[in-house]
Design a protein around this motif. Structure first.
Motif: not given
Length: 227
Positions: A9-12, A76-79, A92-93, A132-135
């Motif tokens: 449950n933790f990716s990049i 940053g981190t997205f959740g 995490v991106v 994620l891309f826009n961020a």
């Protein structure tokens, strides 16, 4: 070799930016796994249990694309609880900057295809990858004004016009030619190679290189990089 244990449950995820033929592009993969088999998305994957976080995107990009030794920065981190359809996954991106012409891409086992897509023509991506891309794009546009990372997108030798074009393309803003050149030259971080452009239809321009040592000296003097 024993199989590595993934944190389920933790990716990049990685937004790889490249500048090619006057356009800022991002590298997308066509997924070779479910969910969303065959859909376009950002390169990414799960972090190993015994792996440092910043090592995960480096390893994953190499597996998927063959890319190595590239500039990379955390975004940053997205959740959001529903961002992945099977279970909750926090990601995490990172964004990366490459010279497209420097790399010969190879497709890893987890990708059907690789595509360089102009950032202003981004299609609908899998999961929340458009967010994620826009961020990542916003972070890049902010960072290039205070950090000389733009040189990771340029060839080793470049003209001032080349440099301005890349800045304008990334920031999506126009700069006054005279003021831009004055500002960048006054920073003292460009080395005049003594060479000029070859095989151009216009007057050949001088070629410069980014001088990392001069940049470090500039910082020690307390001078800030700003465009």
């Amino acid at each position: 070799m024993a199989a590595k244990t993934e944190i389920s449950n933790f990716s990049i995820d990685c937004v790889i930016f490249g500048f090619d033929k006057g356009e800022l592009k991002a590298l997308l993969i066509k997924r070779n796994t479910e969910p969303d088999f065959g859909k376009l998305g950002l390169p990414g994957g799960f972090v190993y249990l015994d792996e440092d976080l910043d090592a995960a995107p480096i390893r994953r990009l190499h597996e998927l694309t063959g890319l190595t030794d590239i500039y990379m920065k955390q975004v940053g981190t997205f959740g959001k609880t529903d961002r992945y359809p099977i279970r909750r996954v926090i990601t995490v991106v990172y964004y990366a900057l490459v010279r497209v012409s420097d790399y010969s891409m190879k497709i890893g086992e987890d990708a059907l295809e690789l595509h360089w897509v102009p950032v202003n023509q981004m299609p609908e991506l899998t999961f929340d990858h458009n967010d994620l891309f826009n961020a990542a794009l916003t972070t890049l546009q902010e960072q290039v004004r205070i950090d000389p990372i733009i040189f990771n997108l340029l060839p080793k030798d470049f003209s001032l016009s080349d440099l301005q074009i890349v800045y304008e393309t990334v920031t999506m803003q126009k700069f006054d030619k005279r003021n831009f050149r004055k500002k960048i030259l006054n920073l003292g971080i460009l080395h005049d190679t003594g060479k000029k452009q070859n095989n151009v239809s216009h007057r050949a321009a001088r070629l410069y290189r980014f001088d990392k040592k001069a940049y470090q000296k500039m910082l020690k003097r307390g001078q800030m990089f700003a465009i």
